[in-house]
Motif scaffolding. Structure first.
Motif, short mmCIF file in Angstrom:
data_model
loop_
_atom_site.label_atom_id
_atom_site.label_comp_id
_atom_site.label_asym_id
_atom_site.label_seq_id
_atom_site.Cartn_x
_atom_site.Cartn_y
_atom_site.Cartn_z
N GLU A 1 48.21 33.93 47.89
CA GLU A 1 49.21 34.99 47.88
C GLU A 1 48.79 36.01 46.81
OE1 GLU A 1 50.67 33.81 44.12
OE2 GLU A 1 51.92 35.14 45.29
N PRO A 2 49.39 37.22 46.79
CA PRO A 2 48.91 38.29 45.92
C PRO A 2 48.80 37.95 44.43
CG PRO A 2 50.42 39.19 47.55
CD PRO A 2 50.46 37.69 47.71
N GLY A 3 49.76 37.20 43.88
CA GLY A 3 49.69 36.87 42.45
C GLY A 3 48.48 36.00 42.12
N VAL A 4 48.21 35.01 42.97
CA VAL A 4 47.04 34.14 42.77
C VAL A 4 45.76 34.96 42.97
CG1 VAL A 4 45.78 32.16 43.71
CG2 VAL A 4 48.26 32.03 43.37
N ARG A 5 45.75 35.81 43.99
CA ARG A 5 44.57 36.64 44.26
C ARG A 5 44.25 37.53 43.05
NH1 ARG A 5 42.07 37.29 48.73
NH2 ARG A 5 43.76 36.47 50.00
N HIS A 6 45.30 38.06 42.40
CA HIS A 6 45.11 38.90 41.21
C HIS A 6 44.44 38.09 40.09
CE1 HIS A 6 45.87 41.98 38.20
NE2 HIS A 6 46.38 41.03 37.44
N LEU A 7 44.91 36.84 39.86
CA LEU A 7 44.31 36.00 38.82
C LEU A 7 42.86 35.66 39.16
CD1 LEU A 7 47.28 33.55 38.13
CD2 LEU A 7 46.45 35.40 36.64
N LEU A 8 42.58 35.40 40.43
CA LEU A 8 41.20 35.11 40.84
C LEU A 8 40.31 36.32 40.58
CD1 LEU A 8 41.88 33.19 44.17
CD2 LEU A 8 41.16 32.21 41.97
N VAL B 1 44.76 29.59 36.50
CA VAL B 1 45.13 29.73 37.91
C VAL B 1 45.73 28.40 38.34
CG1 VAL B 1 44.35 30.27 40.24
CG2 VAL B 1 43.26 31.39 38.28
N MET B 2 47.06 28.34 38.31
CA MET B 2 47.79 27.16 38.74
C MET B 2 48.46 27.54 40.05
SD MET B 2 49.14 25.84 35.08
CE MET B 2 48.85 27.29 34.09
#
Length: 171
Positions: free
Chosen positions: A19-26, A147-148
């Motif tokens: 999802e967008p929040g995880v993608r941003h952290l990646l 990244v959790m």
């Protein structure tokens, strides 16, 4: 020309699709690396964890495959914490441990592949997000944003001319 028509195919893979929040952290992790000339960092909209690479399959099988990959799924947390440069010049972010929920999902999808007459890859599964290719000599970041990832589903994705299209999300 022999008069035979080539069967249309679709290049497919099963993946954890962030999802967008995880993608941003990646993407923050990817941007923390120092890339050598010639490296090919992965664009943010393509960052994912591959579950199974299927390759080019007959497009006429798509509806069967879409239904066939619906397997029991229990949400799990995936902690991506370890940046590494693999021997083949692939820069990755991977978990220190594979969560049991991810191992179970991978195994269920292996069974689904077999039921569909497809062969899962023989090599041991190593969950990871590819940060870049042709990255030999890259500087590996010591740390990045935690990244959790609360994984709530997976996806069947088509790849055509460098564009990824999610065909179905499974939750």
């Amino acid at each position: 020309m022999d008069g035979q028509t080539k069967t249309p195919t679709t290049r497919l893979f099963l993946a954890l699709w962030p999802e967008p929040g995880v993608r941003h952290l990646l993407a923050e992790w990817r941007d923390a690396w120092t890339w050598p000339a010639g490296a090919a960092p992965v664009h943010a909209d393509k960052l994912h964890v591959t579950l199974h690479f299927l390759g080019a399959l007959p497009s006429e099988r798509l509806s069967e495959l879409l239904d066939g990959f619906a397997v029991p799924f229990e949400p799990f947390r995936l902690d991506l914490t370890h940046a590494a440069l693999w021997h083949n010049g692939i820069a990755v972010l991977e978990p220190s441990l594979t969560p049991p929920g991810l191992a179970a999902l991978h195994a269920r999808l292996s069974d689904a592949l077999l039921a569909l007459g497809l062969q899962p890859e023989a090599r041991r599964y190593r969950p990871h997000v590819t940060m870049a290719r042709r990255a030999g000599g890259a500087s590996v970041p010591a740390e990045g944003p935690p990244v959790m990832w609360e994984v709530r589903g997976y996806a069947l994705v088509a790849s055509k001319d460098g564009v990824y299209t999610v065909l179905r999300e499974y939750a």
